[in-house]
Design an enzyme around this catalytic site. Structure first.
Site, mmCIF file in Angstrom:
data_model
loop_
_atom_site.group_PDB
_atom_site.id
_atom_site.type_symbol
_atom_site.label_atom_id
_atom_site.label_comp_id
_atom_site.label_asym_id
_atom_site.label_seq_id
_atom_site.Cartn_x
_atom_site.Cartn_y
_atom_site.Cartn_z
ATOM 1 N N SER A 1 0.875 -1.333 -0.162
ATOM 2 C CA SER A 1 -0.044 -0.016 0.017
ATOM 3 C C SER A 1 1.014 1.458 0.082
ATOM 4 O O SER A 1 1.961 1.324 0.642
ATOM 5 C CB SER A 1 -0.850 0.195 1.268
ATOM 6 O OG SER A 1 -1.596 -1.141 1.357
HETATM 7 N N1 SAH Z 1 -1.074 -3.736 3.571
HETATM 8 C C1 SAH Z 1 -0.450 -4.606 2.644
HETATM 9 C C2 SAH Z 1 -1.548 -4.530 1.510
HETATM 10 C C3 SAH Z 1 -1.266 -5.503 0.508
HETATM 11 S S1 SAH Z 1 -2.619 -5.685 -0.664
HETATM 12 C C4 SAH Z 1 0.734 -4.141 2.373
HETATM 13 O O1 SAH Z 1 1.238 -3.056 2.540
HETATM 14 O O2 SAH Z 1 1.617 -4.967 1.631
HETATM 15 C C5 SAH Z 1 -4.008 -6.390 -0.111
HETATM 16 C C6 SAH Z 1 -3.749 -7.917 0.328
HETATM 17 O O3 SAH Z 1 -5.077 -8.464 0.687
HETATM 18 C C7 SAH Z 1 -3.245 -8.866 -0.949
HETATM 19 O O4 SAH Z 1 -1.962 -9.376 -0.363
HETATM 20 C C8 SAH Z 1 -4.364 -9.930 -1.005
HETATM 21 O O5 SAH Z 1 -3.808 -11.109 -1.149
HETATM 22 C C9 SAH Z 1 -4.818 -9.751 0.443
HETATM 23 N N2 SAH Z 1 -6.295 -10.155 0.363
HETATM 24 C C10 SAH Z 1 -7.222 -10.161 -0.595
HETATM 25 N N3 SAH Z 1 -8.442 -10.701 -0.074
HETATM 26 C C11 SAH Z 1 -8.503 -11.459 1.220
HETATM 27 C C12 SAH Z 1 -9.139 -12.105 1.874
HETATM 28 N N4 SAH Z 1 -10.176 -12.203 1.573
HETATM 29 N N5 SAH Z 1 -8.482 -12.628 3.030
HETATM 30 C C13 SAH Z 1 -7.027 -12.013 3.290
HETATM 31 N N6 SAH Z 1 -6.300 -11.529 2.589
HETATM 32 C C14 SAH Z 1 -6.810 -10.862 1.565
#
Ligand code: SAH
Length: 225
Positions: free
Chosen positions: A70
């Site tokens: 993010s």
């Molecule tokens: N805060 C994280 C954001 C990653 S992007 C960072 O800074 O790296 C969002 C993440 O949510 C992705 O890795 C994706 O795989 C995950 N995601 C999407 N749907 C999800 C779900 N139902 N349960 C758990 N994780 C999920």
């Protein structure tokens, strides 16, 4: 990872990080606890080496598996919204991704729980958090749409991926007085933006507040090995 890597040199140095913090302050992040957590957390170790030189730009970056780390502003904005009315004892994060937001939360919240649906991302995040000697985080490979029922209720829940509507399970696992920070709306690819919401559980229901327009990857159900 060596100490030098953790400390950062040149484009990954403390000074580079402080520049990012000033930028976030200019963009409206006022909570010094959040700004300090960002200043103290090396973001370059959460991205591939080839992208490390861009780690302190205020942008989202690819982390593999079609996902992104993010944007620092968004991490700061969500964290600020989460702790504005007090530091919750326990927080659930949905979407660990590379673990950067998790590391920021771990500096501010006594106990952090984080779930990720893509197994290799979770394992890499686990490794990074271990190297940073973060010990107050529990990670789980699971579908975060369902929350983490046995660990709740949570004083705060933060979702890093966007559903079309707020999942019922997350509302149920919110403690009274607790806040859920979540982007809601159509998938980012559709050209639409989503709305970042803060919901507060009151004795009689949920109060809903709009924070701003954002773009997140979709919250998907199920897990991938
Ligand atoms: N805060 C994280 C954001 C990653 S992007 C960072 O800074 O790296 C969002 C993440 O949510 C992705 O890795 C994706 O795989 C995950 N995601 C999407 N749907 C999800 C779900 N139902 N349960 C758990 N994780 C999920």
């Amino acid at each position: 990872m060596t100490d030098t890597e953790l400390l950062g040199i040149g484009f990954t140095s403390r000074r580079t990080r402080d520049r990012l913090v000033r930028r976030l302050a200019d963009a409206g992040i006022v909570d010094q606890r959040v700004l300090d957590a960002i200043a103290e957390t090396p973001r370059h170790i959460f991205v591939d080496e080839a992208l490390a030189h861009r780690a302190y730009e205020d942008t989202a970056l690819p982390i593999g598996h079609g996902q992104t780390i993010s944007q620092p502003y968004v991490v700061a904005r969500m964290t600020q919204a989460l702790i504005e009315h007090g530091i919750p004892e326990r927080v659930l994060e949905i979407g660990t991704g590379c673990g950067y937001q998790t590391a920021i939360l771990a500096r501010l919240i006594p106990r952090v729980y984080s779930v990720e649906r893509i197994a290799p991302l979770l394992e890499r995040a686990r490794e990074r958090l271990r190297r940073l000697r973060v010990t107050n985080v529990q990670l789980k490979h699971a579908d975060g749409t369902l929350g983490w029922p046995h660990k709740g209720p949570f004083g705060g829940i933060l979702a890093a991926a966007a559903p079309r509507s707020v999942p019922e399970g997350l509302l149920e696992q919110l403690a009274e007085g607790g806040h859920l920070i979540i982007p809601v709306g159509s998938p980012a690819g559709s050209g639409d933006t989503q709305e970042l919401l803060r919901l507060r559980r009151s004795p009689t229901g949920y109060e809903r507040e709009r924070l701003e327009q954002v773009r997140f990857v979709p919250l998907l159900s199920g897990t991938t090995p």
